[in-house]
Design a protein around this motif. Structure first.
Motif, PDB file in Angstrom:
ATOM      1  N   LEU A  14       0.824  -1.208   0.000  1.00  0.00           N
ATOM      2  CA  LEU A  14       0.000   0.000   0.000  1.00  0.00           C
ATOM      3  C   LEU A  14       0.859   1.259   0.000  1.00  0.00           C
ATOM      4  O   LEU A  14       0.538   2.244  -0.661  1.00  0.00           O
ATOM      5  CB  LEU A  14      -0.931   0.003   1.216  1.00  0.00           C
ATOM      6  CG  LEU A  14      -1.882  -1.194   1.324  1.00  0.00           C
ATOM      7  CD1 LEU A  14      -2.654  -1.123   2.626  1.00  0.00           C
ATOM      8  CD2 LEU A  14      -2.820  -1.257   0.126  1.00  0.00           C
ATOM      9  N   SER A  15       1.953   1.250   0.773  1.00  0.00           N
ATOM     10  CA  SER A  15       2.884   2.378   0.809  1.00  0.00           C
ATOM     11  C   SER A  15       4.234   1.889   1.303  1.00  0.00           C
ATOM     12  O   SER A  15       4.324   0.868   1.980  1.00  0.00           O
ATOM     13  CB  SER A  15       2.353   3.498   1.719  1.00  0.00           C
ATOM     14  OG  SER A  15       2.276   3.044   3.053  1.00  0.00           O
ATOM     15  N   GLY A  16       5.268   2.629   0.951  1.00  0.00           N
ATOM     16  CA  GLY A  16       6.614   2.229   1.328  1.00  0.00           C
ATOM     17  C   GLY A  16       7.170   1.182   0.373  1.00  0.00           C
ATOM     18  O   GLY A  16       6.594   0.917  -0.692  1.00  0.00           O
ATOM     19  N   SER A  17       8.287   0.567   0.759  1.00  0.00           N
ATOM     20  CA  SER A  17       8.963  -0.428  -0.079  1.00  0.00           C
ATOM     21  C   SER A  17       9.421  -1.605   0.774  1.00  0.00           C
ATOM     22  O   SER A  17       9.920  -1.418   1.881  1.00  0.00           O
ATOM     23  CB  SER A  17      10.191   0.182  -0.758  1.00  0.00           C
ATOM     24  OG  SER A  17       9.821   1.265  -1.578  1.00  0.00           O
ATOM     25  N   LEU A  18       9.266  -2.802   0.220  1.00  0.00           N
ATOM     26  CA  LEU A  18       9.662  -4.030   0.904  1.00  0.00           C
ATOM     27  C   LEU A  18      10.562  -4.821  -0.028  1.00  0.00           C
ATOM     28  O   LEU A  18      10.200  -5.076  -1.181  1.00  0.00           O
ATOM     29  CB  LEU A  18       8.417  -4.856   1.261  1.00  0.00           C
ATOM     30  CG  LEU A  18       8.639  -6.109   2.085  1.00  0.00           C
ATOM     31  CD1 LEU A  18       9.134  -5.758   3.489  1.00  0.00           C
ATOM     32  CD2 LEU A  18       7.361  -6.927   2.172  1.00  0.00           C
TER      33      LEU A  18
END
Length: 106
Positions: A57-61
């Motif tokens: 949904l948001s950010g980075s993994l």
């Protein structure tokens, strides 16, 4: 589901809203929950007993999948992880990552 790890990169301008993404996962037979990991979070190599799909949904993994490779999932990106797939993960960047986890039971 097939037995190979795969990723779908988001191709739209803006990711769909979380409610729509959740609806899609549920319609595909997943039990869904939302999860947030703080910056610098790391998960060592592990596996799950059920098929999973992670939708950012948001950010980075960053996910490292044993015998497959390392992948960066960003907002809108989704993966399909078969049961028993060994993988590790870490939050990439300085912001938390928020994602939906879909898990197939049984």
């Amino acid at each position: 589901m097939n037995d190979a790890y795969k990723i779908e990169k988001w191709t739209g301008l803006n990711p769909s809203n979380p409610a729509m993404l959740r609806h899609i996962l549920v319609s595909e037979g997943y039990n869904v929950f939302q999860w947030t990991d703080q910056a610098e979070s790391v998960y060592g190599n592990h596996k799950h007993d059920n098929d999973q799909s992670h939708w950012i949904l948001s950010g980075s993994l960053e996910l490292t999948v044993e015998k497959v490779g390392t992948f960066l999932l960003e907002a809108g990106d989704r993966d399909f992880m078969p049961a028993g797939t060994y993988h590790s993960a870490r939050v990439a960047g300085d912001e938390p990552v928020m994602y939906l986890v879909g898990e197939k039971m049984g």
